[in-house]
Design a protein around this motif. Structure first.
Motif, PDB file in Angstrom:
ATOM      1  N   LEU A  66       4.180  -0.428  -3.882  1.00  0.00           N
ATOM      2  CA  LEU A  66       2.820  -0.434  -3.364  1.00  0.00           C
ATOM      3  C   LEU A  66       2.758  -1.512  -2.293  1.00  0.00           C
ATOM      4  O   LEU A  66       2.915  -2.698  -2.570  1.00  0.00           O
ATOM      5  N   ARG A  67       2.552  -1.078  -1.033  1.00  0.00           N
ATOM      6  CA  ARG A  67       2.569  -1.983   0.106  1.00  0.00           C
ATOM      7  C   ARG A  67       1.144  -2.168   0.615  1.00  0.00           C
ATOM      8  O   ARG A  67       0.547  -1.248   1.148  1.00  0.00           O
ATOM      9  N   LEU A  68       0.621  -3.366   0.436  1.00  0.00           N
ATOM     10  CA  LEU A  68      -0.750  -3.669   0.808  1.00  0.00           C
ATOM     11  C   LEU A  68      -0.800  -4.702   1.917  1.00  0.00           C
ATOM     12  O   LEU A  68       0.067  -5.581   2.018  1.00  0.00           O
ATOM     13  N   GLY A  69      -1.817  -4.597   2.750  1.00  0.00           N
ATOM     14  CA  GLY A  69      -2.067  -5.591   3.787  1.00  0.00           C
ATOM     15  C   GLY A  69      -3.448  -6.186   3.585  1.00  0.00           C
ATOM     16  O   GLY A  69      -4.324  -5.572   2.973  1.00  0.00           O
ATOM     17  N   ALA A  70      -3.654  -7.394   4.105  1.00  0.00           N
ATOM     18  CA  ALA A  70      -4.956  -8.048   3.953  1.00  0.00           C
ATOM     19  C   ALA A  70      -5.148  -9.085   5.043  1.00  0.00           C
ATOM     20  O   ALA A  70      -4.190  -9.724   5.487  1.00  0.00           O
ATOM     21  N   ILE A  71      -6.396  -9.242   5.464  1.00  0.00           N
ATOM     22  CA  ILE A  71      -6.742 -10.341   6.351  1.00  0.00           C
ATOM     23  C   ILE A  71      -6.794 -11.629   5.532  1.00  0.00           C
ATOM     24  O   ILE A  71      -6.672 -11.606   4.303  1.00  0.00           O
ATOM     25  N   GLN A  72      -6.985 -12.756   6.200  1.00  0.00           N
ATOM     26  CA  GLN A  72      -6.888 -14.036   5.518  1.00  0.00           C
ATOM     27  C   GLN A  72      -8.012 -14.287   4.525  1.00  0.00           C
ATOM     28  O   GLN A  72      -7.806 -14.923   3.496  1.00  0.00           O
ATOM     29  N   THR A  73      -9.214 -13.809   4.819  1.00  0.00           N
ATOM     30  CA  THR A  73     -10.359 -14.091   3.956  1.00  0.00           C
ATOM     31  C   THR A  73     -11.045 -12.788   3.569  1.00  0.00           C
ATOM     32  O   THR A  73     -11.303 -11.938   4.412  1.00  0.00           O
ATOM     33  N   LEU A  74     -11.363 -12.673   2.281  1.00  0.00           N
ATOM     34  CA  LEU A  74     -11.939 -11.434   1.762  1.00  0.00           C
ATOM     35  C   LEU A  74     -13.172 -11.682   0.896  1.00  0.00           C
ATOM     36  O   LEU A  74     -13.450 -10.939  -0.048  1.00  0.00           O
ATOM     37  N   VAL A 124     -13.729  -3.641   4.268  1.00  0.00           N
ATOM     38  CA  VAL A 124     -13.396  -2.265   3.875  1.00  0.00           C
ATOM     39  C   VAL A 124     -11.922  -2.178   3.494  1.00  0.00           C
ATOM     40  O   VAL A 124     -11.097  -2.979   3.934  1.00  0.00           O
ATOM     41  N   LEU A 125     -11.617  -1.183   2.670  1.00  0.00           N
ATOM     42  CA  LEU A 125     -10.241  -0.857   2.307  1.00  0.00           C
ATOM     43  C   LEU A 125      -9.886   0.444   3.018  1.00  0.00           C
ATOM     44  O   LEU A 125     -10.643   1.415   2.948  1.00  0.00           O
ATOM     45  N   VAL A 126      -8.763   0.472   3.720  1.00  0.00           N
ATOM     46  CA  VAL A 126      -8.415   1.644   4.516  1.00  0.00           C
ATOM     47  C   VAL A 126      -7.048   2.179   4.114  1.00  0.00           C
ATOM     48  O   VAL A 126      -6.171   1.441   3.665  1.00  0.00           O
ATOM     49  N   HIS A 127      -6.893   3.503   4.275  1.00  0.00           N
ATOM     50  CA  HIS A 127      -5.585   4.139   4.175  1.00  0.00           C
ATOM     51  C   HIS A 127      -5.544   5.283   5.171  1.00  0.00           C
ATOM     52  O   HIS A 127      -6.580   5.702   5.710  1.00  0.00           O
ATOM     53  N   ALA A 128      -4.361   5.791   5.441  1.00  0.00           N
ATOM     54  CA  ALA A 128      -4.194   6.822   6.464  1.00  0.00           C
ATOM     55  C   ALA A 128      -4.852   8.124   6.024  1.00  0.00           C
ATOM     56  O   ALA A 128      -4.607   8.607   4.910  1.00  0.00           O
ATOM     57  N   ALA A 135      -2.075   0.744   2.245  1.00  0.00           N
ATOM     58  CA  ALA A 135      -3.506   0.475   2.402  1.00  0.00           C
ATOM     59  C   ALA A 135      -3.675  -0.959   2.882  1.00  0.00           C
ATOM     60  O   ALA A 135      -2.748  -1.777   2.776  1.00  0.00           O
ATOM     61  N   ALA A 136      -4.865  -1.272   3.391  1.00  0.00           N
ATOM     62  CA  ALA A 136      -5.117  -2.627   3.866  1.00  0.00           C
ATOM     63  C   ALA A 136      -6.586  -2.991   3.676  1.00  0.00           C
ATOM     64  O   ALA A 136      -7.473  -2.148   3.827  1.00  0.00           O
ATOM     65  N   ARG A 162       1.142  -8.208   2.571  1.00  0.00           N
ATOM     66  CA  ARG A 162       1.374  -8.737   3.909  1.00  0.00           C
ATOM     67  C   ARG A 162       0.037  -9.117   4.541  1.00  0.00           C
ATOM     68  O   ARG A 162      -0.919  -8.342   4.509  1.00  0.00           O
ATOM     69  N   HIS A 163      -0.035 -10.315   5.115  1.00  0.00           N
ATOM     70  CA  HIS A 163      -1.232 -10.741   5.832  1.00  0.00           C
ATOM     71  C   HIS A 163      -1.036 -10.528   7.337  1.00  0.00           C
ATOM     72  O   HIS A 163       0.078 -10.616   7.848  1.00  0.00           O
ATOM     73  N   GLY A 164      -2.124 -10.265   8.029  1.00  0.00           N
ATOM     74  CA  GLY A 164      -2.043 -10.061   9.473  1.00  0.00           C
ATOM     75  C   GLY A 164      -3.413  -9.875  10.078  1.00  0.00           C
ATOM     76  O   GLY A 164      -4.439  -9.947   9.387  1.00  0.00           O
ATOM     77  N   SER A 165      -3.431  -9.642  11.376  1.00  0.00           N
ATOM     78  CA  SER A 165      -4.685  -9.364  12.069  1.00  0.00           C
ATOM     79  C   SER A 165      -5.122  -7.938  11.780  1.00  0.00           C
ATOM     80  O   SER A 165      -4.304  -7.091  11.390  1.00  0.00           O
TER      81      SER A 165
END
Length: 287
Positions: free
Chosen positions: A93-101, A265-269, A143-144, A125-128
């Motif tokens: 399960l590969r998730l992405g997230a911004i720094q603050t939630l 928001v949580l997004v996926h393709a 998802a991210a 993974r964190h990123g822009s």
């Protein structure tokens, strides 16, 4: 052509170094070299060349990467689907997230999911926002967790929360005695800004544009801790998510008028079905 050869090739294409790649796939370097050589013989061409700096992919090697990745991912999806039928859940399960939630705790979500599904390997993974959204669309992430604005034309979105930004000031600043502030009162103040490619910055810029004001920006930083650290040292003021102030006792928060809201928001393709692990993650969310 064997699946393990493609897996070895993809790791080597990422590392561009035989020793590091061999360590990742738990092989001695000579065995990894033999696996790549066998793949090259079957394809009838060189996939890589050694250099002083390590390994470089040939044109054929670069062309093989996306096809090899699709093959390996398809095999993983097949194994995961069969395991799901048997009542088991495995895979990644590969998730992405911004720094603050806001109040959303990624460590808590990961820990709760691991308790329910210990056979799933988790990656965070964190990123822009632009980078995370691109990785979701391209299949690099399942998802991210992001905030608007972003291009959602190829995404499915799940609203999570809306929060209002606050004005962060040093506790010795005269503004620290106040509870709220009109943005129009800040025309002569120096602002420390978050990175220009962030959705947070885009939201702030849009709010100022709507009311016809400009900020006097004196510094731009790459992380929220650096931004708040600058404020703690008296460098300026900043608009930030409220939860980021928890570990900065010398920084005070003021609400603003008008409010500047951000939507998490949580997004996926949209064009790709969720993997069994991702579907289980979405189903277990209580947000």
């Amino acid at each position: 052509m064997e699946l393990r050869q493609l897996e070895h090739f993809l790791v080597l294409a990422e590392e561009l170094h035989f020793t590091r790649a061999a360590a990742r796939v738990h092989l001695v370097q000579s065995s990894l070299s033999s696996s790549i050589a066998a793949l090259e013989r079957e394809l009838g061409t060189e996939l890589l060349v050694r250099s002083r700096r390590g390994v470089e992919l040939t044109e054929a090697g670069r062309a093989l990467v996306p096809a090899a990745r699709r093959s390996v991912e398809a095999a993983e999806e097949g194994r995961d689907a069969v395991a799901a039928v048997r009542g088991l859940l495995r895979g990644r399960l590969r998730l992405g997230a911004i720094q603050t939630l806001g109040e959303i705790s990624m460590p808590r979500l990961l820990a709760e999911f691991h308790i329910r599904h210990p056979g799933v390997y988790l990656q965070l993974r964190h990123g822009s926002v632009p980078a995370l959204v691109s990785d979701v669309v391209d299949g690099e992430l399942d998802a991210a967790f992001v905030d608007r604005p972003f291009d959602d034309r190829r995404l499915s979105t799940r609203p999570l929360a809306v929060q209002s930004l606050v004005l962060a000031v040093h506790d010795a600043d005269p503004l620290a005695e106040r509870d709220h502030i009109a943005l129009r009162e800040l025309s002569d103040r120096d602002f420390v800004e978050y990175r220009v490619d962030s959705a947070l910055r885009a939201r702030i810029d849009a709010a100022y544009e709507r009311i016809g004001l400009r900020r006097n920006s004196i510094c731009e930083v790459d992380t929220i801790p650096d931004l708040l650290g600058a404020i703690e040292h008296g460098m300026g003021i900043a608009l930030v998510p409220p939860e980021t102030l928890d570990r900065h006792p010398r920084v005070r928060a003021l609400t603003t008028k008008p409010r500047i809201d951000r939507e998490l928001v949580l997004v996926h393709a949209a064009h790709r079905p969720l993997s069994p692990a991702a579907a289980a993650f979405f189903a277990g969310l209580d947000l």
